[in-house]
Enzyme design. Structure first.
Site, mmCIF file in Angstrom:
data_model
loop_
_atom_site.group_PDB
_atom_site.id
_atom_site.type_symbol
_atom_site.label_atom_id
_atom_site.label_comp_id
_atom_site.label_asym_id
_atom_site.label_seq_id
_atom_site.Cartn_x
_atom_site.Cartn_y
_atom_site.Cartn_z
ATOM 1 N N LYS A 90 0.862 -1.188 0.000
ATOM 2 C CA LYS A 90 0.000 0.000 0.000
ATOM 3 C C LYS A 90 0.894 1.231 0.000
ATOM 4 O O LYS A 90 2.016 1.195 0.519
ATOM 5 C CB LYS A 90 -0.879 0.012 1.274
ATOM 6 C CG LYS A 90 -2.122 0.824 1.144
ATOM 7 C CD LYS A 90 -3.257 0.051 0.498
ATOM 8 C CE LYS A 90 -4.473 0.905 0.284
ATOM 9 N NZ LYS A 90 -5.583 0.150 -0.313
ATOM 10 N N GLY B 54 -25.604 2.526 0.827
ATOM 11 C CA GLY B 54 -24.626 3.171 -0.058
ATOM 12 C C GLY B 54 -24.825 2.739 -1.500
ATOM 13 O O GLY B 54 -24.543 1.597 -1.852
ATOM 14 N N GLY C 293 -23.334 3.754 -4.387
ATOM 15 C CA GLY C 293 -22.285 4.335 -5.217
ATOM 16 C C GLY C 293 -21.882 3.349 -6.298
ATOM 17 O O GLY C 293 -22.710 2.612 -6.833
ATOM 18 N N VAL D 46 -20.225 0.487 -6.245
ATOM 19 C CA VAL D 46 -20.482 -0.925 -5.973
ATOM 20 C C VAL D 46 -21.968 -1.153 -5.677
ATOM 21 O O VAL D 46 -22.608 -2.034 -6.270
ATOM 22 C CB VAL D 46 -19.616 -1.428 -4.786
ATOM 23 C CG1 VAL D 46 -19.948 -2.868 -4.434
ATOM 24 C CG2 VAL D 46 -18.137 -1.287 -5.109
HETATM 25 P P1 NAD Z 1 -18.541 5.152 -3.697
HETATM 26 O O1 NAD Z 1 -17.935 6.334 -3.063
HETATM 27 O O2 NAD Z 1 -18.790 5.136 -5.162
HETATM 28 O O3 NAD Z 1 -19.949 4.788 -3.009
HETATM 29 C C1 NAD Z 1 -20.199 4.835 -1.663
HETATM 30 C C2 NAD Z 1 -21.374 5.796 -1.483
HETATM 31 O O4 NAD Z 1 -21.873 5.696 -0.165
HETATM 32 C C3 NAD Z 1 -20.988 7.265 -1.692
HETATM 33 O O5 NAD Z 1 -21.759 7.786 -2.748
HETATM 34 C C4 NAD Z 1 -21.316 7.943 -0.369
HETATM 35 O O6 NAD Z 1 -21.890 9.217 -0.548
HETATM 36 C C5 NAD Z 1 -22.310 6.990 0.241
HETATM 37 N N1 NAD Z 1 -22.338 7.028 1.692
HETATM 38 C C6 NAD Z 1 -21.375 7.447 2.553
HETATM 39 N N2 NAD Z 1 -21.776 7.295 3.825
HETATM 40 C C7 NAD Z 1 -22.998 6.734 3.767
HETATM 41 C C8 NAD Z 1 -23.915 6.339 4.751
HETATM 42 N N3 NAD Z 1 -23.649 6.457 6.056
HETATM 43 N N4 NAD Z 1 -25.080 5.786 4.347
HETATM 44 C C9 NAD Z 1 -25.358 5.661 3.035
HETATM 45 N N5 NAD Z 1 -24.531 6.048 2.054
HETATM 46 C C10 NAD Z 1 -23.357 6.569 2.416
HETATM 47 O O7 NAD Z 1 -17.608 3.923 -3.272
HETATM 48 P P2 NAD Z 1 -17.579 2.498 -3.928
HETATM 49 O O8 NAD Z 1 -16.486 2.430 -4.925
HETATM 50 O O9 NAD Z 1 -18.951 2.076 -4.290
HETATM 51 O O10 NAD Z 1 -17.076 1.638 -2.685
HETATM 52 C C11 NAD Z 1 -17.955 1.353 -1.620
HETATM 53 C C12 NAD Z 1 -17.204 0.594 -0.544
HETATM 54 O O11 NAD Z 1 -16.638 -0.606 -1.108
HETATM 55 C C13 NAD Z 1 -16.027 1.354 0.061
HETATM 56 O O12 NAD Z 1 -15.898 0.982 1.410
HETATM 57 C C14 NAD Z 1 -14.841 0.831 -0.730
HETATM 58 O O13 NAD Z 1 -13.638 0.955 0.010
HETATM 59 C C15 NAD Z 1 -15.235 -0.624 -0.912
HETATM 60 N N6 NAD Z 1 -14.618 -1.266 -2.056
HETATM 61 C C16 NAD Z 1 -14.857 -0.800 -3.297
HETATM 62 C C17 NAD Z 1 -14.272 -1.449 -4.378
HETATM 63 C C18 NAD Z 1 -14.538 -0.988 -5.781
HETATM 64 O O14 NAD Z 1 -14.219 -1.710 -6.731
HETATM 65 N N7 NAD Z 1 -15.122 0.187 -5.982
HETATM 66 C C19 NAD Z 1 -13.447 -2.575 -4.182
HETATM 67 C C20 NAD Z 1 -13.245 -3.039 -2.879
HETATM 68 C C21 NAD Z 1 -13.845 -2.380 -1.820
#
Ligand code: NAD
Length: 339
Positions: free
Chosen positions: A78, A175, A177, A179
């Protein structure tokens, strides 16, 4: 003592400073017994260097476990850049980061993380080839992450509820977003009913309407009557307290570091809640990176993602004889694949 011994078993920790270009960064390589260390580059306004060091040590160790459980030929690494990404991120700084990664000679491969974007990784790649996530035609790895979560969810409801699919089950997603919104579509296609919450209610409404589901208030999603809770927002959402309020018999979502501490796994077990360890469930993204870097045909990607369900079952079987919780079982299975 800053770190417990077992958390401080890293191969190397390297500091990269370039005052002229504003870089103050750390790369931690935890373990390379499976292959070069891979892990995102986080940029954050850490209060001090010790906080940044603690973070990079913890996150790189987590990557070793994630790569092992995902069964890909990478080890854990990392990078953290100390600085506010909204004000301190410049092209020069990213080039300095690229030079720093290049100096490590391929022992560490970087990618995006909180505070850095794919565009930033493209800038870093002007100085080093040791980057992942920007290979042509690769798309957004979140699709693979969401698919991996979906596969594990199907397996979890089979194991815990005896259900052959998500058909007729209620899935509460926190959430919507990258994922969460992709997961919602996969679940709806399999017949599941979505209840989704997002910090911005209009986004929850949008995803609910696209999937024929409902939306819930953000602070009520844990208590929503559902068969599966899918945390897809922030880490630390499952605490001793929330574990007791959770109404779902299964917890399976994409967020990183969902448990505020490992002991929460025991509280969930006591309540007979089947908790699917996050680093196994969300390993689809890193598996995708492996195919981008090593197997440009991407043909076997789908099969590899499907295998996450079998790994979850393997960890579950392990709990019957050798482990007190899914977290402990998953850690032991991962450790058996690390030298
Ligand atoms: P993202 O930022 O696109 O989506 C997360 C969303 O959740 C954001 O839009 C945010 O506004 C919202 N949010 C924040 N706090 C919240 C709450 N209390 N209640 C409801 N919504 C809330 O992120 P992502 O890429 O979708 O990733 C989501 C999670 O998965 C993160 O923890 C990330 O570390 C993990 N992750 C993502 C990936 C990937 O490929 N994107 C891979 C491994 C792990």
């Amino acid at each position: 003592m800053l770190f417990a011994d077992e958390e401080f078993d890293h191969e190397t920790v390297t500091f990269g400073r370039d005052e002229k270009r504003g870089l103050n960064a750390i790369v931690a390589i935890h373990n390379r017994s499976r292959g070069p260390a891979i892990g995102g580059c986080r940029m954050m306004a850490y209060p001090d260097e010790t906080s940044a060091l603690t973070d990079v040590l913890r996150l790189s160790r987590g990557m070793t476990y994630k790569c092992a459980i995902a069964d890909i030929p990478f080890g854990g690494g990392k990078a953290v850049i100390i600085g506010d990404p909204s004000t301190q991120k410049t092209r020069d700084l990213l080039h300095a980061m690229g030079d720093f990664v290049e100096q490590l000679g391929g022992r560490y491969i970087t990618s995006f993380d909180s505070g850095t974007s794919l565009e930033d990784i493209r800038v870093i790649s002007e100085r080093t080839d040791h980057v992942g996530g920007i290979q042509p035609g690769s798309g957004n790895v979140s699709s693979s992450t969401a698919y991996g979560v979906f596969v594990c969810m199907q397996e979890a409801v089979r194991l815990r509820l005896g259900a052959e699919s998500l058909d007729g089950l209620v899935i509460a997603i926190q959430g919507a977003g990258n994922v969460g919104s992709r997961l919602a579509k996969l679940v709806a296609k399999d017949g599941g009913h979505i209840v989704v919450a997002h910090i911005d209610e209009s986004q929850a409404r949008k995803v609910a309407s696209e999937t024929g589901g409902d939306y819930a208030q953000n602070n009520r999603i844990l208590e929503t009557d559902s068969d599966v809770f899918a945390p897809c927002a922030l880490g630390g959402i499952l605490t001793e307290e929330t574990a007791w309020n959770l109404s779902s018999p299964v917890s399976c979502g994409g967020a990183n570091n969902q448990l505020s501490e490992d002991a929460v796994a025991d509280a969930l077990k006591q309540r007979d809640i089947f908790y699917c360890p996050d680093y196994l469930v969300n390993a689809g993204g890193i598996i995708d990176l492996h195919y981008q870097l090593n197997e440009p045909s991407r043909d076997p990607l789908g099969r590899h993602l499907d295998s996450l369900g079998q790994t979850l079952r393997e960890c579950y079987e392990y709990t019957k004889t050798h482990a007190r919780s899914m977290v402990q079982a998953t850690n032991r299975v991962a450790e058996s694949r690390i030298q």
